[in-house]
Scaffold this motif. Structure first.
Motif, short mmCIF file in Angstrom:
data_model
loop_
_atom_site.label_atom_id
_atom_site.label_comp_id
_atom_site.label_asym_id
_atom_site.label_seq_id
_atom_site.Cartn_x
_atom_site.Cartn_y
_atom_site.Cartn_z
N LYS A 89 5.33 -3.10 7.97
CA LYS A 89 6.10 -3.10 6.72
C LYS A 89 5.89 -1.82 5.90
CE LYS A 89 7.02 -7.72 6.98
NZ LYS A 89 6.29 -8.06 8.20
N MET A 90 4.98 -0.95 6.36
CA MET A 90 4.70 0.27 5.60
C MET A 90 5.82 1.29 5.74
SD MET A 90 0.70 0.95 6.27
CE MET A 90 0.63 2.31 5.16
N ARG A 91 5.98 2.10 4.70
CA ARG A 91 6.97 3.19 4.78
C ARG A 91 6.43 4.29 5.70
NH1 ARG A 91 6.77 2.80 -0.83
NH2 ARG A 91 5.98 4.92 -0.97
N GLU A 92 7.35 5.04 6.30
CA GLU A 92 6.96 6.04 7.30
C GLU A 92 6.03 7.10 6.71
OE1 GLU A 92 6.33 7.51 10.78
OE2 GLU A 92 7.66 5.80 10.59
N GLN A 93 6.35 7.57 5.47
CA GLN A 93 5.53 8.65 4.89
C GLN A 93 4.11 8.18 4.56
OE1 GLN A 93 8.44 7.55 3.68
NE2 GLN A 93 8.58 7.67 1.45
N ASP A 94 3.96 6.85 4.26
CA ASP A 94 2.62 6.33 3.99
C ASP A 94 1.81 6.25 5.27
OD1 ASP A 94 3.46 6.08 1.43
OD2 ASP A 94 3.92 3.96 1.55
N ARG A 95 2.50 5.94 6.37
CA ARG A 95 1.80 5.86 7.66
C ARG A 95 1.28 7.22 8.10
NH1 ARG A 95 5.43 2.45 11.59
NH2 ARG A 95 6.03 1.50 9.62
N ALA A 123 0.20 9.54 6.13
CA ALA A 123 -1.01 9.81 5.36
C ALA A 123 -2.24 9.21 6.03
CB ALA A 123 -0.86 9.25 3.95
N ILE A 124 -2.08 8.03 6.63
CA ILE A 124 -3.21 7.39 7.31
C ILE A 124 -3.62 8.22 8.52
CG2 ILE A 124 -3.94 5.37 8.63
CD1 ILE A 124 -2.22 3.69 6.93
N HIS A 125 -2.62 8.70 9.28
CA HIS A 125 -2.94 9.47 10.48
C HIS A 125 -3.69 10.75 10.12
CE1 HIS A 125 0.48 7.35 12.90
NE2 HIS A 125 -0.49 6.57 12.55
N GLU A 126 -3.30 11.37 9.02
CA GLU A 126 -4.01 12.60 8.59
C GLU A 126 -5.46 12.27 8.20
OE1 GLU A 126 -1.61 14.09 5.44
OE2 GLU A 126 -0.07 14.87 6.78
N ALA A 127 -5.64 11.14 7.51
CA ALA A 127 -7.01 10.76 7.11
C ALA A 127 -7.84 10.40 8.32
CB ALA A 127 -6.93 9.58 6.14
N MET A 128 -7.23 9.78 9.34
CA MET A 128 -7.98 9.43 10.56
C MET A 128 -8.45 10.68 11.30
SD MET A 128 -5.65 6.22 11.75
CE MET A 128 -5.97 6.31 13.47
N GLU A 129 -7.67 11.73 11.23
CA GLU A 129 -8.09 12.98 11.88
C GLU A 129 -9.40 13.48 11.26
OE1 GLU A 129 -6.99 14.79 14.42
OE2 GLU A 129 -5.52 13.29 14.89
N SER A 180 0.84 -1.21 0.00
CA SER A 180 0.00 0.00 0.00
C SER A 180 0.86 1.25 0.00
CB SER A 180 -0.90 0.02 1.23
OG SER A 180 -1.76 -1.08 1.23
N SER A 181 0.43 2.23 -0.78
CA SER A 181 1.10 3.53 -0.77
C SER A 181 0.15 4.57 -0.19
CB SER A 181 1.49 3.93 -2.19
OG SER A 181 0.30 4.10 -2.95
N ALA A 182 0.67 5.76 0.07
CA ALA A 182 -0.18 6.83 0.61
C ALA A 182 -1.31 7.15 -0.35
CB ALA A 182 0.67 8.07 0.87
N ALA A 183 -1.00 7.14 -1.66
CA ALA A 183 -2.02 7.47 -2.67
C ALA A 183 -3.10 6.39 -2.72
CB ALA A 183 -1.37 7.60 -4.04
N GLY A 184 -2.69 5.11 -2.64
CA GLY A 184 -3.67 4.03 -2.71
C GLY A 184 -4.59 3.99 -1.51
N LEU A 185 -4.10 4.49 -0.36
CA LEU A 185 -4.94 4.48 0.85
C LEU A 185 -5.83 5.70 0.93
CD1 LEU A 185 -2.29 3.19 3.38
CD2 LEU A 185 -4.41 2.04 2.82
#
Length: 448
Positions: A434-440, A442-448, A394-399
């Motif tokens: 296994k996710m890259r830090e920058q992708d993680r 992106a998830i935290h921003e979307a959770m906000e 998964s990438s930031a864009a795909g999530l």
């Protein structure tokens, strides 16, 4: 061109001349009622009063009123809908909601949209047998283009002899074909006009808003191991911007076909057509149904009584805990957490306008083979709205969201990712470490 003498049904059927069909539609809008309430009279009144010129007609109501007329509308919608819209204007004039002068001066047009509560079909069931018929399809809007102007009446003028010609325009993605030769009758010894003489007169043409959507199967409808399929939709007039990417909608429309625009000459296969949908009505949300076709969102009186009985049970949490992954022994605290996650907390809005999220987020850590992925799989099956993804690929864009370019018009639009599609539900992300830090991030921003 349906003239007054052209029949809309079989040759021997005298009921469905266009004028007769229009009269029946007018009677339906004025006289249909349920339990002493004239549904469509009040809808017309609110549409004209609020200047939102849309009337949503339930096909089932039309079937109850006149089954023959309803069947004919479903069979030949392109011919009947313009009659229905003229009938809506006539019904508004007859019920004194407006008058002829207002219709003439404001160029009043009422858009009739259709919805149906019958069992919908999936995108996989859009076969050749349904072409040019009305179908109802549930799904998730994953992309929407910017709004464009589509010509409904196009006038072209010959640059040589100033002859003006009105060109027919087909609905949906289909356009108008510009004639190559001027067809004005010639005088003796008059020079013919050159080839391709016509230029369009923009100020004389009539336009409507049009937008393109992309509808994808919802994750729970996709068979195991398959990729979700999508279909293009075209919406016009007041249905434009009715839904945003990520919205779950049930769409009623005419299944149409579009010739493929290939780049190379051998790609342009004449007989092969791509299906798309001309949308006639949009309803937000769709019902989940069992394999037998029973609704999962409407409950009987007996089921509601059983739910109340469960709510009064002091040991309800233990019963829920035992129902989560019963095949896995132990892990009571994990099951407890997952039960809370599936039911979610309650959102709170404080007096000063601040909002407290009610979401429950669970992070499972542990050794290999302690059933972490099994719990995730169970939640994916149990939650009504859920997307399962693996963190490794998964990438930031795909999530979150991707910017995509449309092949035909070269326009850019946003396409929603896993977290957008699962809005209001659950996102299960396996292999989170296994996710890259920058992708993680992106998830935290979307959770906000």
């Amino acid at each position: 061109n349906n003239g007054a003498g052209e029949r809309l049904a079989g040759e021997g059927d005298s009921d469905y001349l266009p004028a007769k069909a229009q009269l029946k539609y007018r009677e339906f809008l004025r006289d249909f009622r349920r339990e002493e309430e004239y549904i469509y009279r009040s809808l017309l009144r609110s549409a004209i009063g609020l200047k939102q010129y849309v009337v949503e007609v339930d096909i089932d109501h039309l079937m109850m009123w006149d089954a023959k007329l309803g069947t004919e509308l479903l069979r030949r919608p392109g011919l009947h809908l313009p009659l229905f819209e003229k009938a809506a204007i006539e019904a508004a004039i007859l019920t004194s909601l407006t008058d002829h002068e207002a219709v003439e001066t404001e160029r009043l047009q009422i858009q009739v949209t259709l919805t149906s509560s019958k069992q919908p079909i999936t995108i996989r069931e859009m076969l050749a047998s349904t072409v040019a018929q009305v179908v109802t399809i549930p799904g998730i809007v994953i992309a929407s283009s910017k709004v464009k102007a589509k010509g409904t009446e196009i006038f072209a003028q010959c640059a040589s002899c100033q002859n003006v010609k009105k060109l027919p325009v087909r609905a949906g993605f289909a356009g108008a074909a510009m004639p190559r030769v001027c067809d004005r009758p010639r005088q003796p010894n008059e020079q013919p006009c050159p080839l391709d003489p016509y230029v369009i007169l923009p100020e004389k043409c009539k336009y409507v808003d049009q937008q393109t959507w992309k509808l994808q199967e919802s994750p729970e409808m996709v068979p195991t191991g398959e990729m979700p399929r999508s279909v293009m939709l075209t919406v016009d007039r007041r249905l434009v911007d009715r839904a945003n990417p990520g919205d779950r909608v049930t769409v009623t429309g005419i299944m149409s076909i579009l010739s493929q625009q290939g780049g190379r000459s051998e790609d342009k296969k004449v007989a092969i057509r791509t299906p798309y949908l001309q949308v006639l009505g949009v309803r937000h949300g769709f019902e989940a149904r069992t394999a037998d076709g029973e609704s999962l969102s409407e409950f009987s009186q007996q089921e509601e009584e059983e739910f109340r009985e469960l709510a009064r049970d002091p040991k309800i949490l233990d019963r829920l805990k035992m129902s989560i992954s019963p095949a896995i022994f132990g892990s009571d605290d994990v099951k407890h957490a997952l039960a809370c996650l599936l039911f979610s907390g309650s959102r709170k809005e404080l007096a000063d306008g601040a909002r407290l999220r009610g979401d429950v987020n669970v992070l499972l850590l542990g050794d290999p083979s302690v059933a972490k992925s099994q719990f995730l799989k169970f939640v994916e099956k149990a939650a009504p709205t859920c997307v399962y993804t693996s963190g490794k690929g998964s990438s930031a864009a795909g999530l979150t969201a991707t910017v995509t370019q449309e092949s035909g018009s070269r326009d850019f639009y946003l396409e929603g990712g896993a977290m957008v599609l699962a809005d209001g539900g659950v996102v299960c992300i396996d292999e989170f470490d296994k996710m890259r830090e920058q992708d993680r991030v992106a998830i935290h921003e979307a959770m906000e």
